[in-house]
Write an enzyme that holds these catalytic residues in place. Structure first.
Site, PDB file in Angstrom:
ATOM      1  N   LYS A  76      40.853  40.770  33.910  1.00 26.93           N
ATOM      2  CA  LYS A  76      40.425  40.166  35.185  1.00 26.93           C
ATOM      3  C   LYS A  76      41.418  39.058  35.532  1.00 26.93           C
ATOM      4  O   LYS A  76      42.263  38.708  34.729  1.00 26.93           O
ATOM      5  CB  LYS A  76      38.992  39.581  35.075  1.00 26.93           C
ATOM      6  CG  LYS A  76      38.792  38.708  33.860  1.00 26.93           C
ATOM      7  CD  LYS A  76      37.295  38.392  33.653  1.00 26.93           C
ATOM      8  CE  LYS A  76      36.532  39.589  33.115  1.00 26.93           C
ATOM      9  NZ  LYS A  76      35.092  39.511  33.441  1.00 26.93           N
ATOM     10  N   ARG A  77      41.342  38.474  36.739  1.00 29.57           N
ATOM     11  CA  ARG A  77      42.244  37.376  37.107  1.00 29.57           C
ATOM     12  C   ARG A  77      42.107  36.270  36.073  1.00 29.57           C
ATOM     13  O   ARG A  77      41.042  36.062  35.487  1.00 29.57           O
ATOM     14  CB  ARG A  77      41.889  36.848  38.510  1.00 29.57           C
ATOM     15  CG  ARG A  77      42.258  37.763  39.653  1.00 29.57           C
ATOM     16  CD  ARG A  77      43.740  37.916  39.836  1.00 29.57           C
ATOM     17  NE  ARG A  77      44.438  36.689  40.195  1.00 29.57           N
ATOM     18  CZ  ARG A  77      44.957  36.445  41.427  1.00 29.57           C
ATOM     19  NH1 ARG A  77      44.809  37.316  42.409  1.00 29.57           N
ATOM     20  NH2 ARG A  77      45.617  35.330  41.676  1.00 29.57           N
ATOM     21  N   HIS A 121      30.994  34.834  48.075  1.00 29.20           N
ATOM     22  CA  HIS A 121      31.384  35.345  46.756  1.00 29.20           C
ATOM     23  C   HIS A 121      31.750  34.218  45.813  1.00 29.20           C
ATOM     24  O   HIS A 121      32.294  34.433  44.740  1.00 29.20           O
ATOM     25  CB  HIS A 121      32.567  36.296  46.893  1.00 29.20           C
ATOM     26  CG  HIS A 121      32.328  37.464  47.796  1.00 29.20           C
ATOM     27  ND1 HIS A 121      32.007  38.710  47.341  1.00 29.20           N
ATOM     28  CD2 HIS A 121      32.320  37.558  49.143  1.00 29.20           C
ATOM     29  CE1 HIS A 121      31.852  39.530  48.373  1.00 29.20           C
ATOM     30  NE2 HIS A 121      32.024  38.853  49.477  1.00 29.20           N
TER      31      HIS A 121
HETATM   32  C1  LIG Z   1      41.395  31.951  50.350  1.00 31.92           C
HETATM   33  C2  LIG Z   1      41.531  32.127  48.982  1.00 31.92           C
HETATM   34  C3  LIG Z   1      40.451  32.978  48.396  1.00 31.92           C
HETATM   35  C4  LIG Z   1      40.633  34.365  48.286  1.00 31.92           C
HETATM   36  C5  LIG Z   1      39.640  35.134  47.688  1.00 31.92           C
HETATM   37  C6  LIG Z   1      38.498  34.527  47.227  1.00 31.92           C
HETATM   38  C7  LIG Z   1      37.453  35.420  46.620  1.00 31.92           C
HETATM   39  C8  LIG Z   1      36.112  35.107  47.174  1.00 31.92           C
HETATM   40  C9  LIG Z   1      37.412  35.228  45.136  1.00 31.92           C
HETATM   41  C10 LIG Z   1      36.683  36.404  44.521  1.00 31.92           C
HETATM   42  O1  LIG Z   1      37.229  37.488  44.449  1.00 31.92           O
HETATM   43  N1  LIG Z   1      35.449  36.162  44.072  1.00 31.92           N
HETATM   44  C11 LIG Z   1      34.785  37.142  43.256  1.00 31.92           C
HETATM   45  O2  LIG Z   1      34.088  38.056  44.110  1.00 31.92           O
HETATM   46  C12 LIG Z   1      33.502  39.120  43.368  1.00 31.92           C
HETATM   47  C13 LIG Z   1      32.884  40.113  44.352  1.00 31.92           C
HETATM   48  O3  LIG Z   1      31.713  39.611  44.884  1.00 31.92           O
HETATM   49  C14 LIG Z   1      32.475  38.607  42.354  1.00 31.92           C
HETATM   50  O4  LIG Z   1      31.994  39.683  41.584  1.00 31.92           O
HETATM   51  C15 LIG Z   1      33.101  37.552  41.461  1.00 31.92           C
HETATM   52  O5  LIG Z   1      32.112  36.974  40.654  1.00 31.92           O
HETATM   53  C16 LIG Z   1      33.802  36.474  42.299  1.00 31.92           C
HETATM   54  O6  LIG Z   1      34.502  35.551  41.488  1.00 31.92           O
HETATM   55  C17 LIG Z   1      38.301  33.172  47.324  1.00 31.92           C
HETATM   56  C18 LIG Z   1      39.317  32.383  47.918  1.00 31.92           C
END
Ligand SMILES: CCc1ccc([C@H](C)CC(=O)N[C@@H]2O[C@H](CO)[C@@H](O)[C@H](O)[C@H]2O)cc1
Length: 814
Positions: free
Chosen positions: A550-551, A362
């Site tokens: 959004k965040r 993601h």
């Molecule tokens: C460990 C810390 C951590 C926690 C969560 C994340 C997620 C992957 C971040 C996230 O939510 N990414 C988003 O995922 C969505 C679902 O696929 C996408 O639509 C967004 O573009 C993406 O930023 C990364 C790192």
């Protein structure tokens, strides 16, 4: 609305009233003649839960009878939000319960407000998991979701004097009627310790002697499908002290220590890490991940062995989906169990691993790729480190044969990152072991192929695919926008679109129909007014509600939005009376949480508040422009804001948003998008037509060259002016905002806020122009909803089921 026949529990008003009052008396333990809204909510929730459990049992019995291949969806985050409304709608009993309640003198919606959000996740990935569980159930797929039962969900955002403060979210304070504690489904999870060799019937085996053991207890959350009896489960694990290891410490009298040690166990699953940028490298975070992976893998293997004597059929019966790399330790854990406990031998075990695992990423940036320090892994999970080294050794040997001694490439592709601190690259481990690697949009896959995973794509192009994200129309239209739901069903002449969203395309035929326009406009002006009153900001009725929720992240460019608002404010201030008459009144709504340690993001929130303070109290502007920051953004706030939005913003610098999913929710609700051509927005343009969107900004191919330009990059005067206003303290705190301004100073502006400013303002002007032409705007709004079918999580899940997981629907007889 359909109501499937419940075997024992009747849904006629009298039975429902009796059930609710029984739960008041016997579950909530309050006299049935005196109880308040909160107690009524709990009684109602338990009555609904009873009907949920009945269907869940029938579904499990049916699955056990049919023995289909099952999907196990492993995710560290599930952003479920509230359950009551979604559950009664999916069970098809909302109206029945609403009637029964009103006869008891209660209003359904009032009781629904009593429920707190289950915020067991950060943002996009977490909410996507929840939408996908709803679609898996609705499409009758045999699936189980595995996650963690955090005691503390994502922090509560409290804004004090414009600054974000984090408050712990102890969401289980008053119990949770939507979960069932499975005291008998528990597994020991081991940590630390040593690995020794042992010879068993003349074969050498590894034995892991742990230094600590905790107990994992299952909490089941039934997930009902819509328009089906199928109800699947989201099984969340909670850590409990295990009795195994502490008896002796009691005897030695240091009783208090013993209890403290036991408490330590519970802390493993207690808190969600609120940073969705990258892995913090903390030991507790790794402990959390292994804890949920080990409990889930033990549960999966136990279920398989209940009906199978050996592992021959394991790949035909089990599909394991890794939701990003967070659960990727599951690869080493399954390998450990097959090797050390089932004694399958390496090749057989490896063959199984490569057939059962699939991984979805993601993230677009290599920096965000997770790396776990070898030392940390070695001390906490010594056996897993051995296995990962063995996997890497075999892979490296194979790779050398395939690509020769290209040492740079070998080093880049190794699971082990050499250097001062050696790290385990969880993404490389996942790609090497999984049969499929999916991106979350078509553009995302292009970036994975050409940048992020280029080395692996060139080696294994067949592994790389994409499944564009989706959202569930049940929660994001039927639950949160009932008036639009009724309007769509009326004009399509059926409710079938709720299960078959492609039918929405039928609205196209009525896109210019004046009668629909009338009704659609009525529907559009939803209750965002109320939201603003929450923010005690008086807003004009015919204002355009412009939403950005959004965040908070630099790449999502909330800063570009705020600079655009300052420009709009400044322009109106310098307008004469006549020109002001042509200004389209705007209510700008921004909402989102910043990771607690993300200073720049927190400064963006403060800047939003000082700008709002200035504008909203400037009588000269009146209600031509208002800015509202809604605190504590979560699923329930989204359900309130999205249906009332006229325009939503998705401003990510092209190439930075893997997909984006809030845009899909706005689109389904007929809200127009002002966006960059990034992530899944590119596919939306194909579905609804660029003439029905407001697009701007550098394309993904232009971004690198623009960045190259550095200080030579041209930025418009309007941009320099608004940055100057902040620097000069026009909104106060000029020293505090200096670093923010420095970050977008030309030559330093990595996310191209300045470079995209001119086209951003043009897009905003185009939106203003369209908004005053009500028929055009309404037609665009109808065409957006009509073209949103592709972005249902039903389509996403169907594609995963057919192309990645190889699972078939297994519908429970109704
Ligand atoms: C460990 C810390 C951590 C926690 C969560 C994340 C997620 C992957 C971040 C996230 O939510 N990414 C988003 O995922 C969505 C679902 O696929 C996408 O639509 C967004 O573009 C993406 O930023 C990364 C790192």
């Amino acid at each position: 609305m359909f109501g499937l026949m419940d075997v024992f529990l009747k849904n006629d008003p009298l039975s429902l009233q009796k059930d609710i009052l029984d739960h008041v008396e016997f579950t909530v333990a309050k006299s049935r003649f005196n109880f308040d809204d909160f107690e009524a909510y709990h009684a109602l929730a338990h009555s609904v839960r009873d009907r949920l459990i009945e269907r869940w049992h029938d579904t499990q019995i049916h699955f056990n009878r049919k023995g289909p291949k099952r999907l196990y969806f492993l995710s560290l985050e599930f952003l479920m939000g509230r359950s009551l409304s979604n559950t009664v709608i999916n069970l098809g009993v909302r109206d029945q319960f609403a009637d029964a309640l009103s006869q008891l003198g209660f209003e359904f919606e009032v009781l629904a407000e009593q429920e707190g959000d289950a915020c067991l996740g950060n943002g996009g990935l977490a909410r996507l998991s929840a939408c996908q569980m709803d679609s898996l159930a609705t499409l009758d797929y045999p699936a189980i979701g595995y996650g963690l039962r955090y005691q503390y969900g994502l922090f509560r955002q409290v804004i004090l004097d414009g600054f974000q403060h984090e408050q712990p979210d102890y969401w289980l304070n008053f119990g949770n009627p939507w979960e069932i504690e499975r005291v008998h489904i528990t597994y020991p999870v081991k940590f630390y310790g040593t690995v020794t060799d042992e010879v068993l019937n003349k074969e050498k085996h590894k034995v892991w002697v742990p230094g600590e053991v905790v107990e994992a207890v299952a909490y089941d959350n039934p997930i009902p499908g819509y328009g089906t009896r199928n109800t699947i489960v989201l099984r969340l694990w909670a850590a409990k002290p295990s009795d195994q290891h502490n008896m002796e410490s009691y005897n030695t009298g240091d009783y208090v220590d013993a209890v403290v040690n036991r408490q330590r166990a519970e802390s493993i699953s207690s808190i969600l890490y609120p940073d969705d940028r990258s892995y913090q490298g903390k030991e507790l975070q790794l402990k959390q991940r292994y804890f949920f992976v080990s409990a889930s893998v033990q549960d999966i293997i136990r279920r398989f062995k209940d009906t199978h004597k050996n592992f021959n059929e394991f790949p035909e019966k089990v599909a394991l989906q890794l939701n990003d790399t967070h659960p990727s330790l599951a690869i080493a854990e399954v390998m450990r169990v097959l090797l050390d406990e089932e004694h399958l031998g390496w090749n057989r075990a490896w063959d199984i691993i490569c057939k059962i695992f699939s991984y979805t990423t993601h993230t677009v940036s290599s920096e965000a790729m997770e790396k776990i320090p070898v030392d940390l892994m070695g001390s906490l999970l010594p056996r897993h480190l051995q296995i990962i080294y063995d996997i890497n050794f075999n892979f490296m040997e194979k790779l050398k044969k395939m690509i020769g001694l290209d040492y740079d490439r070998l080093a880049r592709m190794s699971i082990v990152e050499e250097g001062a601190v050696k790290n385990i690259r969880m993404a490389n481990l996942s790609i090497i072991c999984c049969h499929t690697v999916n991106g979350v949009s078509r553009l995302h896959l292009e970036l994975l192929k050409t940048k992020v995973f280029r080395d692996f794509y060139e080696l294994w192009p067949h592994k790389f695919h994409y499944k564009t994200n989706g959202v569930t129309q049940r929660r994001w239209i039927v639950v949160s926008n009932p008036s639009l739901c009724a309007l769509i069903s009326k004009w399509l002449g059926t409710e079938a679109w709720i299960r078959d969203i492609d039918l929405l395309i039928g609205l196209r035929d009525h896109a210019t129909n004046a009668e629909l326009h009338q009704e659609w406009k009525m529907e559009l002006c939803n209750d965002l007014m109320l939201v603003c009153t929450i923010g005690n900001v008086q807003v004009s009725l015919n204002a355009m509600f412009d939403v950005h929720t959004k965040r908070i992240h630099e790449y999502k460019r909330q800063l570009l939005n705020i600079l655009g608002i300052i420009h709009r404010y400044d322009s109106i201030k310098n307008m004469n009376k006549n020109d002001r008459k042509k200004v389209v009144p705007r209510v700008c709504i921004i909402s989102g949480k910043a990771a607690p340690g993300y200073e720049i993001a927190k400064k963006i929130i403060k800047l939003c508040h000082v700008v709002a303070e200035k504008i909203n109290n400037d009588n000269d502007i009146g209600d031509l422009l208002k800015l509202v920051f809604i605190p504590d953004y979560n699923v329930s706030v989204a359900e309130l804001v999205i249906p009332g939005a006229d325009l939503s913003q998705h401003l990510s610098t092209a190439g930075h948003e893997a997909s984006g999913t809030s845009s899909m929710k706005f689109l389904m609700n007929g809200c127009l998008l002002l966006a960059t051509e990034d992530g899944s927005t590119i596919e939306m343009i194909e579905e609804v037509g660029r003439e029905n969107m407001f697009l701007f900004g550098a394309s993904v191919n232009d971004v690198p060259a623009l960045r190259e330009k550095g200080p030579a990059l041209k930025v418009p005067l309007q941009f320099l002016r608004v940055v100057r206003m902040i620097r000069d303290g026009h909104f106060g705190l000029k020293d505090y905002f200096k670093s923010l301004c420095d970050k977008i100073e030309t030559g330093n502006d990595y996310f191209l806020v300045g470079a995209d400013f001119a086209s951003y303002l043009e897009a905003q002007a185009a939106a203003d122009k369209a908004f005053v032409d009500e028929d055009r705007w309404t037609q665009m709004s109808i065409l957006c909803a009509a073209g949103s079918g592709k972005f249902s999580s039903d389509r996403t899940i169907q594609e995963y089921a057919e192309k990645t997981w190889g699972i078939q629907p297994c519908r429970c007889p109704s």
